[in-house]
Design a protein around this motif. Structure first.
Motif, PDB file in Angstrom:
ATOM      1  N   ALA A  92       0.857  -1.177   0.000  1.00 59.22           N
ATOM      2  CA  ALA A  92       0.000   0.000   0.000  1.00 59.22           C
ATOM      3  C   ALA A  92       0.894   1.228   0.000  1.00 59.22           C
ATOM      4  O   ALA A  92       1.984   1.208   0.591  1.00 59.22           O
ATOM      5  CB  ALA A  92      -0.898   0.001   1.227  1.00 59.22           C
ATOM      6  N   GLY A  93       0.452   2.280  -0.664  1.00 57.30           N
ATOM      7  CA  GLY A  93       1.244   3.503  -0.735  1.00 57.30           C
ATOM      8  C   GLY A  93       0.442   4.711  -0.323  1.00 57.30           C
ATOM      9  O   GLY A  93      -0.770   4.770  -0.524  1.00 57.30           O
ATOM     10  N   GLU A  94       1.162   5.660   0.258  1.00 63.54           N
ATOM     11  CA  GLU A  94       0.551   6.916   0.672  1.00 63.54           C
ATOM     12  C   GLU A  94       1.533   8.040   0.377  1.00 63.54           C
ATOM     13  O   GLU A  94       2.725   7.904   0.636  1.00 63.54           O
ATOM     14  CB  GLU A  94       0.258   6.841   2.173  1.00 63.54           C
ATOM     15  CG  GLU A  94      -0.577   7.978   2.702  1.00 63.54           C
ATOM     16  CD  GLU A  94      -0.912   7.749   4.171  1.00 63.54           C
ATOM     17  OE1 GLU A  94      -0.487   8.608   4.990  1.00 63.54           O
ATOM     18  OE2 GLU A  94      -1.555   6.747   4.488  1.00 63.54           O
ATOM     19  N   ALA A  95       1.020   9.137  -0.165  1.00 64.13           N
ATOM     20  CA  ALA A  95       1.891  10.262  -0.507  1.00 64.13           C
ATOM     21  C   ALA A  95       2.543  10.825   0.756  1.00 64.13           C
ATOM     22  O   ALA A  95       1.911  10.922   1.815  1.00 64.13           O
ATOM     23  CB  ALA A  95       1.091  11.355  -1.200  1.00 64.13           C
ATOM     24  N   ARG A 101       5.823  14.156  -4.018  1.00 61.84           N
ATOM     25  CA  ARG A 101       6.407  13.360  -5.114  1.00 61.84           C
ATOM     26  C   ARG A 101       6.812  11.977  -4.635  1.00 61.84           C
ATOM     27  O   ARG A 101       6.952  11.052  -5.430  1.00 61.84           O
ATOM     28  CB  ARG A 101       7.617  14.068  -5.708  1.00 61.84           C
ATOM     29  CG  ARG A 101       7.284  15.398  -6.386  1.00 61.84           C
ATOM     30  CD  ARG A 101       8.531  16.113  -6.780  1.00 61.84           C
ATOM     31  NE  ARG A 101       9.264  16.488  -5.551  1.00 61.84           N
ATOM     32  CZ  ARG A 101      10.448  17.059  -5.525  1.00 61.84           C
ATOM     33  NH1 ARG A 101      11.082  17.322  -6.642  1.00 61.84           N
ATOM     34  NH2 ARG A 101      11.023  17.374  -4.382  1.00 61.84           N
ATOM     35  N   ASN A 102       7.014  11.821  -3.316  1.00 62.73           N
ATOM     36  CA  ASN A 102       7.409  10.541  -2.740  1.00 62.73           C
ATOM     37  C   ASN A 102       6.202   9.779  -2.224  1.00 62.73           C
ATOM     38  O   ASN A 102       5.270  10.375  -1.679  1.00 62.73           O
ATOM     39  CB  ASN A 102       8.388  10.741  -1.576  1.00 62.73           C
ATOM     40  CG  ASN A 102       9.754  11.158  -2.059  1.00 62.73           C
ATOM     41  OD1 ASN A 102      10.220  10.702  -3.099  1.00 62.73           O
ATOM     42  ND2 ASN A 102      10.402  12.024  -1.306  1.00 62.73           N
ATOM     43  N   THR A 103       6.238   8.485  -2.387  1.00 62.60           N
ATOM     44  CA  THR A 103       5.197   7.612  -1.861  1.00 62.60           C
ATOM     45  C   THR A 103       5.790   6.750  -0.757  1.00 62.60           C
ATOM     46  O   THR A 103       6.814   6.084  -0.963  1.00 62.60           O
ATOM     47  CB  THR A 103       4.613   6.711  -2.980  1.00 62.60           C
ATOM     48  OG1 THR A 103       4.098   7.537  -4.013  1.00 62.60           O
ATOM     49  CG2 THR A 103       3.525   5.812  -2.456  1.00 62.60           C
ATOM     50  N   ARG A 104       5.168   6.777   0.389  1.00 65.64           N
ATOM     51  CA  ARG A 104       5.573   5.948   1.527  1.00 65.64           C
ATOM     52  C   ARG A 104       4.858   4.604   1.397  1.00 65.64           C
ATOM     53  O   ARG A 104       3.641   4.556   1.258  1.00 65.64           O
ATOM     54  CB  ARG A 104       5.191   6.612   2.852  1.00 65.64           C
ATOM     55  CG  ARG A 104       5.860   7.962   3.052  1.00 65.64           C
ATOM     56  CD  ARG A 104       7.255   7.758   3.515  1.00 65.64           C
ATOM     57  NE  ARG A 104       8.027   8.996   3.506  1.00 65.64           N
ATOM     58  CZ  ARG A 104       9.318   9.020   3.659  1.00 65.64           C
ATOM     59  NH1 ARG A 104       9.993   7.906   3.826  1.00 65.64           N
ATOM     60  NH2 ARG A 104       9.966  10.154   3.639  1.00 65.64           N
ATOM     61  N   LEU A 105       5.631   3.523   1.415  1.00 67.23           N
ATOM     62  CA  LEU A 105       5.080   2.191   1.167  1.00 67.23           C
ATOM     63  C   LEU A 105       5.060   1.346   2.436  1.00 67.23           C
ATOM     64  O   LEU A 105       6.003   1.399   3.239  1.00 67.23           O
ATOM     65  CB  LEU A 105       5.903   1.488   0.088  1.00 67.23           C
ATOM     66  CG  LEU A 105       5.868   2.200  -1.270  1.00 67.23           C
ATOM     67  CD1 LEU A 105       7.019   1.745  -2.153  1.00 67.23           C
ATOM     68  CD2 LEU A 105       4.539   1.953  -1.951  1.00 67.23           C
ATOM     69  N   THR A 106       3.994   0.589   2.593  1.00 66.46           N
ATOM     70  CA  THR A 106       3.845  -0.346   3.712  1.00 66.46           C
ATOM     71  C   THR A 106       3.207  -1.626   3.180  1.00 66.46           C
ATOM     72  O   THR A 106       2.598  -1.637   2.105  1.00 66.46           O
ATOM     73  CB  THR A 106       2.938   0.227   4.819  1.00 66.46           C
ATOM     74  OG1 THR A 106       1.674   0.546   4.258  1.00 66.46           O
ATOM     75  CG2 THR A 106       3.542   1.456   5.458  1.00 66.46           C
ATOM     76  N   LEU A 107       3.352  -2.687   3.948  1.00 68.68           N
ATOM     77  CA  LEU A 107       2.693  -3.935   3.583  1.00 68.68           C
ATOM     78  C   LEU A 107       1.191  -3.806   3.842  1.00 68.68           C
ATOM     79  O   LEU A 107       0.784  -3.289   4.877  1.00 68.68           O
ATOM     80  CB  LEU A 107       3.229  -5.098   4.411  1.00 68.68           C
ATOM     81  CG  LEU A 107       4.686  -5.493   4.231  1.00 68.68           C
ATOM     82  CD1 LEU A 107       5.028  -6.662   5.144  1.00 68.68           C
ATOM     83  CD2 LEU A 107       4.975  -5.852   2.792  1.00 68.68           C
ATOM     84  N   SER A 108       0.400  -4.280   2.897  1.00 67.34           N
ATOM     85  CA  SER A 108      -1.037  -4.377   3.127  1.00 67.34           C
ATOM     86  C   SER A 108      -1.280  -5.586   4.022  1.00 67.34           C
ATOM     87  O   SER A 108      -0.341  -6.318   4.369  1.00 67.34           O
ATOM     88  CB  SER A 108      -1.755  -4.572   1.793  1.00 67.34           C
ATOM     89  OG  SER A 108      -1.369  -5.833   1.252  1.00 67.34           O
ATOM     90  N   ASP A 109      -2.535  -5.827   4.374  1.00 69.56           N
ATOM     91  CA  ASP A 109      -2.848  -7.021   5.168  1.00 69.56           C
ATOM     92  C   ASP A 109      -2.425  -8.281   4.419  1.00 69.56           C
ATOM     93  O   ASP A 109      -1.851  -9.199   5.002  1.00 69.56           O
ATOM     94  CB  ASP A 109      -4.341  -7.077   5.496  1.00 69.56           C
ATOM     95  CG  ASP A 109      -4.753  -6.008   6.508  1.00 69.56           C
ATOM     96  OD1 ASP A 109      -3.863  -5.461   7.195  1.00 69.56           O
ATOM     97  OD2 ASP A 109      -5.960  -5.730   6.607  1.00 69.56           O
ATOM     98  N   ALA A 110      -2.686  -8.313   3.112  1.00 68.25           N
ATOM     99  CA  ALA A 110      -2.288  -9.476   2.299  1.00 68.25           C
ATOM    100  C   ALA A 110      -0.764  -9.595   2.252  1.00 68.25           C
ATOM    101  O   ALA A 110      -0.216 -10.701   2.321  1.00 68.25           O
ATOM    102  CB  ALA A 110      -2.863  -9.362   0.888  1.00 68.25           C
TER     103      ALA A 110
END
Length: 154
Positions: A92-95, A101-110
């Motif tokens: 999952a990504g969040e600005a 311009r950068n997207t902060r990424l994390t693991l989704s539940d899956a």
């Protein structure tokens, strides 16, 4: 019938020549068995995809640029991997609030589920690999492998 002379998959008589080849073979077996669980499961995750998931599992909120700096991998290759993982709902990504311009990424539940499956399989394979070894033998093996690593680091 002639007897096969397969020298490729056997340890050479000189351990100095065969130690790293044997380590390579063991790692190939480990990876093959570890990722078989994912290939046969609902997510069909490749080795590189698992490495990306692992990175963001250990560094939630990191960016693609952070991953590129850490791994030295090609940014375009990482962009394709990340896009594929996001499209499949594993990342999952969040600005970034300070720099959109950068997207902060994390693991989704899956993605967390896949990461847990990898960790469980790693624990099973580690136990399988040292099965029948006494605790002292396990400590000695780790010490010897660390020595190899330190020799190569020097």
């Amino acid at each position: 019938m002639r007897k096969s002379n397969d020298k490729v998959n056997h340890l050479e008589k000189n351990p100095e020549e065969g130690a790293l080849d044997l380590i390579h073979t063991v790692m190939h077996q480990y990876r093959s068995q570890q990722y078989q669980v994912l290939r046969d499961g609902p997510h069909d995750v490749t080795h590189m995809e698992s490495k990306v998931l692992s990175y963001f599992g250990h560094h939630p909120g990191a960016t693609q640029s952070d991953l590129a700096r850490k791994t030295g991998r090609d940014k375009a290759q990482l962009a394709r991997l990340i896009k594929g993982l996001r499209d499949r709902g594993l990342l999952a990504g969040e600005a970034d609030e300070t720099d959109r311009r950068n997207t902060r990424l994390t693991l989704s539940d899956a993605g967390q589920s896949v990461q847990r499956a990898l960790q469980q399989q790693a624990r099973r394979l580690n136990a399988k690999a040292v099965q029948g070894m006494q605790p002292e033998e396990q400590r000695e093996l780790l010490a010897l492998l660390n020595r190899l690593k330190n020799n190569l680091d020097a």
